[in-house]
Write a protein that holds these residues in place. Structure first.
Motif, PDB file in Angstrom:
ATOM      1  N   ILE A 165      64.174 108.087 -20.695  1.00 38.28           N
ATOM      2  CA  ILE A 165      64.968 107.296 -21.644  1.00 38.28           C
ATOM      3  C   ILE A 165      65.144 108.106 -22.930  1.00 38.28           C
ATOM      4  N   ALA A 166      66.359 108.078 -23.472  1.00 38.78           N
ATOM      5  CA  ALA A 166      66.624 108.674 -24.785  1.00 38.78           C
ATOM      6  C   ALA A 166      67.638 107.795 -25.497  1.00 38.78           C
ATOM      7  N   THR A 167      67.679 107.894 -26.815  1.00 36.88           N
ATOM      8  CA  THR A 167      68.671 107.172 -27.606  1.00 36.88           C
ATOM      9  C   THR A 167      69.419 108.175 -28.479  1.00 36.88           C
ATOM     10  N   PHE A 168      70.533 107.731 -29.027  1.00 35.30           N
ATOM     11  CA  PHE A 168      71.309 108.649 -29.881  1.00 35.30           C
ATOM     12  C   PHE A 168      72.172 107.869 -30.854  1.00 35.30           C
ATOM     13  N   ASP A 169      72.359 108.465 -32.022  1.00 32.66           N
ATOM     14  CA  ASP A 169      73.412 108.091 -32.965  1.00 32.66           C
ATOM     15  C   ASP A 169      74.035 109.407 -33.421  1.00 32.66           C
ATOM     16  N   SER A 170      73.771 109.838 -34.670  1.00 32.22           N
ATOM     17  CA  SER A 170      74.227 111.166 -35.076  1.00 32.22           C
ATOM     18  C   SER A 170      73.209 112.233 -34.706  1.00 32.22           C
ATOM     19  N   THR A 171      72.060 111.812 -34.218  1.00 30.23           N
ATOM     20  CA  THR A 171      71.044 112.713 -33.672  1.00 30.23           C
ATOM     21  C   THR A 171      70.602 112.171 -32.307  1.00 30.23           C
ATOM     22  N   VAL A 172      69.769 112.930 -31.636  1.00 27.28           N
ATOM     23  CA  VAL A 172      69.285 112.528 -30.305  1.00 27.28           C
ATOM     24  C   VAL A 172      67.786 112.284 -30.392  1.00 27.28           C
ATOM     25  N   HIS A 173      67.319 111.192 -29.772  1.00 25.02           N
ATOM     26  CA  HIS A 173      65.908 110.811 -29.854  1.00 25.02           C
ATOM     27  C   HIS A 173      65.313 110.730 -28.450  1.00 25.02           C
ATOM     28  N   PHE A 174      64.340 111.596 -28.200  1.00 20.11           N
ATOM     29  CA  PHE A 174      63.591 111.527 -26.942  1.00 20.11           C
ATOM     30  C   PHE A 174      62.289 110.764 -27.188  1.00 20.11           C
ATOM     31  N   TYR A 175      61.643 110.359 -26.088  1.00 21.22           N
ATOM     32  CA  TYR A 175      60.415 109.587 -26.198  1.00 21.22           C
ATOM     33  C   TYR A 175      59.385 110.120 -25.213  1.00 21.22           C
ATOM     34  N   ASN A 176      58.166 110.277 -25.709  1.00 16.47           N
ATOM     35  CA  ASN A 176      57.056 110.642 -24.833  1.00 16.47           C
ATOM     36  C   ASN A 176      56.589 109.371 -24.130  1.00 16.47           C
ATOM     37  N   LEU A 177      56.924 109.262 -22.856  1.00 15.06           N
ATOM     38  CA  LEU A 177      56.690 108.018 -22.126  1.00 15.06           C
ATOM     39  C   LEU A 177      55.270 107.884 -21.595  1.00 15.06           C
ATOM     40  N   LYS A 178      54.453 108.922 -21.777  1.00 13.05           N
ATOM     41  CA  LYS A 178      53.045 108.806 -21.371  1.00 13.05           C
ATOM     42  C   LYS A 178      52.162 108.490 -22.555  1.00 13.05           C
ATOM     43  N   ARG A 179      52.577 108.911 -23.718  1.00 17.30           N
ATOM     44  CA  ARG A 179      51.764 108.694 -24.913  1.00 17.30           C
ATOM     45  C   ARG A 179      52.339 107.526 -25.698  1.00 17.30           C
ATOM     46  N   VAL A 180      51.941 106.320 -25.367  1.00 17.43           N
ATOM     47  CA  VAL A 180      52.400 105.119 -26.043  1.00 17.43           C
ATOM     48  C   VAL A 180      51.178 104.330 -26.477  1.00 17.43           C
ATOM     49  N   LEU A 181      50.971 104.250 -27.808  1.00 19.17           N
ATOM     50  CA  LEU A 181      49.847 103.475 -28.337  1.00 19.17           C
ATOM     51  C   LEU A 181      50.396 102.163 -28.882  1.00 19.17           C
ATOM     52  N   HIS A 182      50.516 102.077 -30.203  1.00 19.88           N
ATOM     53  CA  HIS A 182      51.065 100.861 -30.788  1.00 19.88           C
ATOM     54  C   HIS A 182      52.594 100.864 -30.717  1.00 19.88           C
ATOM     55  N   GLN A 183      53.200 102.038 -30.750  1.00 24.30           N
ATOM     56  CA  GLN A 183      54.645 102.149 -30.624  1.00 24.30           C
ATOM     57  C   GLN A 183      54.968 103.479 -29.958  1.00 24.30           C
ATOM     58  N   PRO A 184      56.150 103.616 -29.373  1.00 27.59           N
ATOM     59  CA  PRO A 184      56.495 104.847 -28.662  1.00 27.59           C
ATOM     60  C   PRO A 184      56.549 106.042 -29.615  1.00 27.59           C
ATOM     61  N   LEU A 185      56.211 107.202 -29.096  1.00 28.81           N
ATOM     62  CA  LEU A 185      56.281 108.434 -29.867  1.00 28.81           C
ATOM     63  C   LEU A 185      57.691 108.997 -29.756  1.00 28.81           C
ATOM     64  N   MET A 186      58.438 108.953 -30.858  1.00 26.83           N
ATOM     65  CA  MET A 186      59.821 109.417 -30.874  1.00 26.83           C
ATOM     66  C   MET A 186      59.870 110.890 -31.260  1.00 26.83           C
ATOM     67  N   LEU A 187      60.704 111.652 -30.569  1.00 26.75           N
ATOM     68  CA  LEU A 187      60.898 113.070 -30.852  1.00 26.75           C
ATOM     69  C   LEU A 187      62.379 113.290 -31.121  1.00 26.75           C
TER      70      LEU A 187
END
Length: 863
Positions: free
Chosen positions: A315-337
């Motif tokens: 899963i990734a999201t985008f607006d004017s930049t691109v956001h990836f997510y570490n789907l294994k390292r999820v504590l209180h909230q997802p780790l966005m890259l």
């Protein structure tokens, strides 16, 4: 007389769709889309002669042997009188007034299922219309669901084909879903040696290969080469020359089989089932509810993905930049890259961006639930759509897979940024424009280069466009169109009615029969060769098409040409071979073979023509031409093709008839209606938004034969007086269809019209307010909104309407988005624009006027 033909019934309910937003969706087997109209299945000519105002005689028996042609008695054109222009509303009005609109050829409705054997008495059977409800028994030729020829007898020479004015082509839909009553496709495993093939042309073994020398040799039915039968496969021949075990071996008695592929067919191990979801989180997407709808849909459909360790997800999201997510390292909230460089994108992690679904399901669900909240105050209006797609591609490049993109605004920043090519998104197209339509062509050739790179790495892209503005679909659709994907179009996106459609579309996308990393080739007997392929694919070598993704809805047109003369009375064979990987990681070769008789008799060609297939072939060619040719010129070409076919029949097959008769061959009796509908379709209308036209072009490029007729010639039914008991007797929830004419629309009624993509419900201005309340929950017609979600209320009429809508959704493999239409506003004008039998100032004559125009044109050419 009134012209009728054996008509199709609705397809069985096999689709995966739910009837209302409140319903709980459940998986279902695949659906065979089946539009409601068809050419007749009866003998090729009908005993029906018609003249204006006459009383109709009884219809001839459907099994009559050779019957006279259909005739329309109209006065011949006056000498030196100019032919009317086809776009002139009043064309041939004098002749048109003499035509009884209740007696002209129209599709009819029937609910009986047709039992169809592909061959009988060692001869090919002419298949039923693509749009009817039929059950196939494979007796040597493949089912017409998989491969259908425009003419079911092959002309022996190119000159004969030219004389008849028809196209020779194959409609190929290799993964088309079966009817529930049909036998499944047999899977044959030849072991390490793989399936038996011709050593010269590489054709696969099929029922039409002849065995000789006591079964020790076989003769290829494509190239005539003699091959040696492997020792372990040899079998004695019976008195009829067939192998004694032919009926026990599917590859020797069935037109479609699936072979287990050996390692020789693999350049690498079969790819895993990889799904990467890319979600627009720009300000517009957040504010319109598109982001929340996408996240909710994905969260629900991941339960329908194949289970097991081979199913991967990112899963990734985008607006004017691109956001990836570490789907294994999820504590209180997802780790966005975050990837800020949208001109030269990269992936921030080599691992943990795409993960096993079974291991990280909870983390994925948590992320999808968090995304709308994370970006709820996003003020970024720009979209780096192309950069985001490239970044997601890099994440799955090594394995390949499906990339599903949810996009809401015009890609305006980053690599290959696009801009609105005109203020209103209309492109200033006029019917007589002479210059190419630049807004309908991709804005940047680099998109095609990128799409080919995706295809080479086996990445298939589907784009879900949830927008309220112009987004340049002409450019965006290049990537899905090259990778075997498609564009879904929700305009204007409504947070009320569209989320449930988005969910159902996404769910059907991933649950329908499909395959990955596919290659397809069509082979023909000597004398016939493949001319061109049309569809959504990548073509890197002349003989094959590459399909990173292939599914049950996708069809490809294969046009054919003569390279030698054929022998009268012989048979010509066609074979489609699809090498693909199933979602469960099995490498398979699906082989469909069709063998048709050859003829030198032009009358046989008209008797054996397939109207639906002929029409779809023309439809796809028209879609290819629209971005480069003025609309008026295309309309004239489409009309001239119709005239030339009917003229050829008039010249070569009906020499004994009088000059004042308008003659239609039985198999082509609806050709004028289909042609008129095409000239008035969204693709050829003058006042259509650029994105609407571009979506239509993309949709047509991969549409199946059953769905194509309905797209151009919608079905309309009355819902204000549904007779449920009669419908149950007919075996269908759908009542008989009405002609697409305002003559059949009363202001005291409510009418449903659908074309497989959109559904319109017209509410007359004089409808009883009690009926409006029962069906839609509003007190008056004026209170009804345009966009709405159909609900089921506690009354019989509402239940019947929902039953009808659900049945249509099952037939179409599409949830459909419904619009309520009222007289006097834009929605009402939209509804009446689909009534193609009416004359309109912009888009052409009425059906009666068009028939008169065709008659006068043919008479002029004859004289």
């Amino acid at each position: 007389m009134m012209v009728t033909g054996r008509s199709p019934g609705p397809a069985p309910s096999m689709g995966p769709f739910v009837g209302s937003p409140q319903a709980s969706p459940k998986p279902g087997p695949p659906t065979q889309s089946a539009p409601p109209f068809s050419a007749p299945l009866a003998a090729p000519f009908g005993t029906q002669t018609w003249a204006p105002g006459q009383v109709a005689p009884p219809t001839a028996a459907p099994n009559a042997a050779v019957q006279p042609p259909r005739m329309f008695g109209m006065p011949p054109p006056q000498p030196n009188q100019p032919l009317p222009a086809i776009d002139q509303t009043g064309a041939s009005l004098e002749d048109a007034r003499k035509i009884n609109s209740n007696q002209i050829p129209r599709p009819t409705t029937s609910y009986s299922k047709i039992q169809y054997d592909t061959r009988q008495g060692n001869q090919a059977n002419i298949p039923p219309p693509a749009s009817c409800d039929y059950i196939v028994k494979d007796t040597g030729n493949c089912s017409p669901r998989y491969m259908r020829c425009t003419i079911h007898q092959v002309p022996c020479t190119a000159d004969l084909l030219t004389n008849c004015g028809m196209e020779l082509a194959l409609m190929v839909q290799p993964l088309a879903p079966l009817h529930p009553s049909e036998e499944p496709i047999p899977v044959v495993d030849f072991g390490e040696g793989g399936p038996i093939r011709c050593s010269r042309c590489k054709g696969y073994i099929n029922p039409f290969m002849r065995f000789t020398d006591h079964g020790r040799q076989f003769i290829c039915n494509f190239c005539g080469c003699v091959g040696s039968t492997p020792h372990e496969y040899q079998c004695n021949l019976g008195p009829d020359g067939r192998r004694r075990d032919a009926d026990e071996r599917p590859e020797l008695c069935r037109g479609t089989v699936e072979f287990v592929a050996t390692k020789d067919y693999m350049m690498r191990d079969p790819m895993p089932a990889v799904y990467f979801f890319l979600i627009d989180v720009s300000m517009n997407a957040i504010q319109t509810g598109a982001t929340a709808a996408a996240c909710a849909a994905i969260s629900q459909v991941i339960a329908d993905l194949p289970e097991g360790p081979r199913t991967m997800l990112g899963i990734a999201t985008f607006d004017s930049t691109v956001h990836f997510y570490n789907l294994k390292r999820v504590l209180h909230q997802p780790l966005m890259l975050i990837v800020p460089d949208v001109h030269d994108v990269y992936i921030p992690l080599e691992t943990d961006v795409v993960v096993q679904l079974s291991e990280c399901r909870k983390h994925i669900e948590q992320l999808l639930e968090s995304i709308p909240t994370m970006f709820q105050d996003n003020s970024t209006a720009e979209s780096a759509f192309v950069a985001a797609i490239k970044a997601a591609f890099l994440a799955i490049k090594s394995s390949g897979g499906k990339l599903l993109v949810f996009q809401s605004v015009l890609p305006s920043v980053g690599m290959i940024a696009l801009s609105a090519r005109d203020a209103e998104g209309r492109g200033n197209i006029s019917a007589g424009e002479k210059e190419p339509h630049k807004p309908l062509q991709p804005a940047d050739k680099a998109l095609k280069t990128m799409a080919i790179e995706f295809a080479e790495c086996q990445v298939c892209v589907d784009v879900f466009t949830t927008t309220q503005t112009y987004v340049d679909i002409a450019s965006i659709s290049v990537i899905p169109g090259t990778t075997g994907g498609q564009v879904y179009y929700y305009y204007p996106f409504s947070s009320i009615s569209d989320p449930v459609k988005l969910y159902n579309d996404l769910r059907w996308n991933i649950t329908r029969p499909q395959g990955f990393e596919a290659v397809m080739r069509v082979r023909c007997s000597q004398g016939i060769d493949v001319k061109e392929y049309h569809g959504n694919f990548c073509k890197r070598i002349p003989t094959d098409v590459d399909l990173p993704g292939i599914d049950s809805d996708k069809a490809i047109v294969v046009t054919l040409k003569h390279d030698d003369k054929l022998q009268d009375g012989s048979e010509c064979a066609f074979q489609c071979a699809l090498l693909y990987t199933t979602v469960y990681g099995q490498r398979r070769i699906r082989v469909s073979t069709l063998s048709l008789p050859c003829t030198r008799n032009i009358t046989n060609l008209f008797r054996a023509t397939d109207l639906d297939a002929q029409f779809v072939c023309s439809l796809k060619q028209v879609a290819n031409e629209i971005p480069f040719t003025p609309l008026l010129q295309i309309r004239e070409q489409v009309t001239n093709i119709c005239i030339n076919k009917l003229l050829a029949y008039r010249k070569f097959c009906t020499t004994a008839t009088t000059s004042g008769q308008f003659i239609l061959p039985e198999a082509l009796k609806l050709l004028p209606l289909y042609t008129l509908a095409l000239t008035k379709s969204t693709g050829l209308q003058t006042d259509v938004k650029i994105d609407d036209r571009s979506f239509w072009i993309n949709y047509v490029s991969h549409i199946s034969t059953p769905s194509a007729v309905c797209l151009v010639l919608p079905q309309m039914i009355a819902v204000h007086n549904l007779d449920f008991d009669k419908q149950e007797e007919n075996g269908s929830a759908i009542p008989p269809v009405l002609p697409l004419s305002s003559e059949f629309v009363s202001e005291e009624g409510i009418y449903l019209l659908e074309n497989g993509v959109n559904g319109l419900i017209y509410i007359g201005s004089l409808v009883d307010s009690n009926i409006v309340r029962q069906l839609f929950g509003f007190s008056t017609v004026e209170e009804t909104p345009t966009q709405f979600a159909l609900q089921q209320y506690d009354n019989p009429l509402s239940k019947k309407l929902n039953d009808v809508v659900n049945e249509i959704r099952h037939q179409r493999c599409s949830y459909l988005r419904w619009t309520l239409c009222r007289k006097g506003d834009a929605s009402g004008a939209l509804f009446f624009s689909y009534l193609i039998e009416d004359a309109t100032p912009k888009d052409g004559p009425s059906y009666s006027e068009f028939l008169a125009h065709l008659h006068r044109s043919i008479q002029a050419k004859m004289s």
